[in-house]
Design a protein around this motif. Sequence first.
Motif: not given
Length: 232
Positions: A43-45, A79-83, A107-109, A118-123
């Motif tokens: 529900r939340y990040a 994990q929401m970075v991965l959809g 957050f997804r928007k 996205r770049r920071v969170l992918n790392r």
Amino acid sequence: MTVIENHLIRMLPARERQRILAICEPAPLILADVLCTPAKRTRYAYFPTEGFISLLTSTSGSPELEVGMVGREGMLGVQMVLGVSATPLRAIVQGSGTAWRVDAGAFRKELERSPMLRRVLNRYLYVLMIQLTTSAGCLRFHQIGPRLARWLLMSQDRAHADSFRMTHEFLAYLLGVRRVGITVAANALQHSGLIAYHRGDLTVLDRNGLEMAACGCYEADRKAYADTLDSR
């Protein structure tokens, strides 16, 4: 909570930082609160600014084990970075404090809008993968004493204090060993002058000594974070 203290948010350029903070709200991290459970929609990040969160895994018929930890260096819900809307881990507040909390939809928007976020969170996701795999090997191959020293260092890093609350029962629960094993290991660290422990109040007395007593997994995690995020 007026000061930005989460490392991932602080890494963003000013414009992206302002946008993510605009959709966040301050939220307390209350000791032992469960923030998410496996297979349920997140529900939340959470971006902790104080306190820390344990990431737990379990198999059928076995007690839970801690495989990761999140403090102000990271976030919960990556994990929401991965959809992916659900996590395979249970997240429980291990050290009370505060966090920036953002609704999963908002957050997804923002992830779609901000390539830098996205770049920071992918790392960070890569760093978390290293932490999880390191923990798996640590649980299998290393003795209780070095594992306990590593866990105490990780907790101190995220508590940003020399003293914090911790019971033998909870340590045994997190490290997947019997309480007597934790008692022996903690007594050894205390007799060596590395920590002081009394009725759940734990104080790190000798940080350098505790680092020497820990297994190499602690330094490996720190190096992975520095190499992946601090030197981006």
